[in-house]
Each structure stands twice: as C-alpha cells, then as structure tokens.
Design a protein around this motif. Structure first.
Motif, PDB file in Angstrom:
ATOM      1  N   ALA A   5       0.850  -1.320  -0.095  1.00 50.96           N
ATOM      2  CA  ALA A   5      -0.006   0.054   0.011  1.00 50.96           C
ATOM      3  C   ALA A   5       0.819   1.358  -0.005  1.00 50.96           C
ATOM      4  CB  ALA A   5      -0.848  -0.006   1.169  1.00 50.96           C
ATOM      5  N   ILE A   6       0.491   2.329  -0.966  1.00 53.16           N
ATOM      6  CA  ILE A   6       1.108   3.500  -0.892  1.00 53.16           C
ATOM      7  C   ILE A   6       0.210   4.640  -0.500  1.00 53.16           C
ATOM      8  CG2 ILE A   6       2.279   5.078  -2.906  1.00 53.16           C
ATOM      9  CD1 ILE A   6       3.079   2.556  -4.057  1.00 53.16           C
ATOM     10  N   ILE A  91      -5.033  -1.543  -6.970  1.00 47.67           N
ATOM     11  CA  ILE A  91      -6.300  -1.078  -6.269  1.00 47.67           C
ATOM     12  C   ILE A  91      -6.144   0.367  -6.171  1.00 47.67           C
ATOM     13  CG2 ILE A  91      -7.947  -1.760  -4.713  1.00 47.67           C
ATOM     14  CD1 ILE A  91      -5.057  -4.043  -5.346  1.00 47.67           C
ATOM     15  N   PRO A  92      -6.805   1.205  -6.905  1.00 47.25           N
ATOM     16  CA  PRO A  92      -6.798   2.535  -6.312  1.00 47.25           C
ATOM     17  C   PRO A  92      -7.907   2.861  -5.266  1.00 47.25           C
ATOM     18  CG  PRO A  92      -8.227   2.298  -8.120  1.00 47.25           C
ATOM     19  CD  PRO A  92      -7.587   0.780  -8.033  1.00 47.25           C
ATOM     20  N   VAL A  93      -7.457   3.566  -4.128  1.00 52.95           N
ATOM     21  CA  VAL A  93      -8.213   3.644  -2.815  1.00 52.95           C
ATOM     22  C   VAL A  93      -8.704   5.129  -2.685  1.00 52.95           C
ATOM     23  CG1 VAL A  93      -8.329   3.356  -0.430  1.00 52.95           C
ATOM     24  CG2 VAL A  93      -7.175   1.796  -1.803  1.00 52.95           C
ATOM     25  N   PRO A  94      -9.822   5.390  -2.546  1.00 54.31           N
ATOM     26  CA  PRO A  94     -10.230   6.884  -2.338  1.00 54.31           C
ATOM     27  C   PRO A  94      -9.713   7.438  -0.958  1.00 54.31           C
ATOM     28  CG  PRO A  94     -12.275   5.470  -3.095  1.00 54.31           C
ATOM     29  CD  PRO A  94     -11.122   4.650  -2.656  1.00 54.31           C
ATOM     30  N   LEU A 187      -8.396  -1.134   3.360  1.00 53.25           N
ATOM     31  CA  LEU A 187      -9.404  -0.740   2.490  1.00 53.25           C
ATOM     32  C   LEU A 187      -9.394  -1.639   1.244  1.00 53.25           C
ATOM     33  CD1 LEU A 187     -10.785   2.641   2.849  1.00 53.25           C
ATOM     34  CD2 LEU A 187     -12.129   0.575   3.083  1.00 53.25           C
ATOM     35  N   ALA A 188      -8.139  -1.717   0.557  1.00 58.43           N
ATOM     36  CA  ALA A 188      -7.956  -2.294  -0.893  1.00 58.43           C
ATOM     37  C   ALA A 188      -8.314  -3.775  -0.668  1.00 58.43           C
ATOM     38  CB  ALA A 188      -6.476  -2.304  -1.140  1.00 58.43           C
ATOM     39  N   GLU A 189      -7.627  -4.252   0.480  1.00 55.36           N
ATOM     40  CA  GLU A 189      -8.085  -5.854   0.735  1.00 55.36           C
ATOM     41  C   GLU A 189      -9.652  -6.072   0.663  1.00 55.36           C
ATOM     42  OE1 GLU A 189      -5.706  -9.104   3.154  1.00 55.36           O
ATOM     43  OE2 GLU A 189      -6.865  -7.802   4.444  1.00 55.36           O
TER      44      GLU A 189
END
Length: 214
Positions: A5-6, A91-94, A187-189
């Motif tokens: 995650a970044i 996976i783009p996360v808001p 959240l991505a997971e």
C-alpha cells in the motif's frame, strides 16, 4: 491476501505491507515535497524489514485522491512502475474514504476535511450502514469561510492539514486525523474485487479540481 500500500496524497509519505487484514510492516513520515526522493527509500526499507517479495503480492494499493497534485502523481507513478514490472493488479483507494475508515464505526454522519491549498479544502460526508462505510455526498471543493459558516458541531468531523485555519474555530469536536498507508492497504483488501483497476495503464489520480498557478 498480500497487499503493498502506498500513501502520498498529502505531506505524509508512506508505504505498508498488509497480509490477511493485518499491517505487517509500515514506513511513513511527514516529508513535505520529498515524496519522489523518499518513497523508493521507504520501499527498500519495508522490503528489508518484512522480507516480502513483489512476486508474492496479490495487489498494490495506492491512495488515488483527492490530495496533493504532485504527491498523487508520484504515488501512482511509483505504483505503476512496481505493478507493471511484475504484472500485479492495482487497487486505487479513495483518499477521503480511507481517512474516515481509520476511525472505525461511528454513529451518524461523518464529515472529513482535507486541506488542499491556501484556504481551500476537500470535503465529503460518510455514514456506516449495515457494517459498510458509504459516502452520502459527492466530494466538494470549498473555501474555509464557507466551511466555517456551515460547521455543525453535532456532526462528527475530522480534518487533516490547514491547522491554523481549523484551530481558529476553537471547536474541540473537530478532531485531527492522519493519512496512512496502513488503511489504504486494509481498504484495498476489503474491496479488492470491486476496486481493482480493469485498465491500469489509463489510471490517473482523482484530482477533483484543477490547480491554478498564480
């Protein structure tokens, strides 16, 4: 599931490793205007500390915005470089949803304010419903005077950035929250199937509003 995650949407620069719902490793610090320099170093440190290998990852999550124009570009570019080199899903996360999710379940509507520049903030409202966090408004780009005039002390409100403006309200109910790659990965997971990018080559940050240079 294993997720890298970044988080570079703000002055916080971070990278984390999430495995089966737990944050196994995290490297992040406040580094204004140094994300391009620090992110590769943080990645190397994370790999050294956790022993995770890119080939073992199920996906790479990235904070997609809104946020810092430059920070978002750096984070997504680095994410793409890692992902494309090993055929790993993105996976783009808001960004605002991750900030709210970090606080856990709260009754009623929740508002998040993220400082953009000068006296401008991003604002969005969320609510927990059936154990799921849902947005109940679009992302607004508002000036501080408008936010101040419409501030509701009865609504749970969290912020990041713009402390001099926020502190001028002197409202204890307005609480600071900090972005983290930890929650980007969690959240991505959680939303892996729904959020995985089906066209990562055309993926761009969610800037929301243009940045005007004056």
């Amino acid at each position: 599931m294993k997720i890298l995650a970044i988080e570079t949407a703000t002055e916080i620069c971070g990278i984390g490793y999430i495995s089966d719902g737990e944050c196994i490793g995290l490297v992040e610090v406040k580094t204004p205007r140094a994300h391009a320099e620090k992110l590769p170093l943080f990645y190397d440190k994370l790999i050294e500390e956790t022993g995770v290998k890119l080939k073992d990852l199920d996906g790479i999550a990235v904070s997609i915005g809104p946020g810092s124009f430059t920070g978002l570009r750096i984070g997504l570019s680095y994410c793409k470089g890692l992902a494309f080199s090993h055929g790993i899903p993105i996976i783009p996360v808001p960004t605002l949803e991750a900030l709210v999710f970090a606080k856990g379940k709260i009754e009623g509507a929740i508002r998040i304010l993220l400082h953009s520049h000068r006296e401008t903030f991003f604002q969005q409202d969320f609510i927990w419903k059936n154990e799921q966090l849902q947005n109940i408004s679009e992302i607004d780009v508002l000036e501080w005077d408008e936010i101040k005039c419409n501030f509701n002390q009865e609504q749970a409100t969290y912020f990041f950035g713009g402390e001099p403006l926020v502190n001028s309200l002197n409202v204890p109910e307005l609480k600071k929250i900090q972005p983290s790659a930890h929650w980007i990965g969690i959240l991505a997971e959680k939303n892996f199937t729904e959020w995985i990018s089906d066209n990562p080559y055309k993926l761009i940050p969610d800037y929301i509003s243009p940045f005007l240079i004056k």
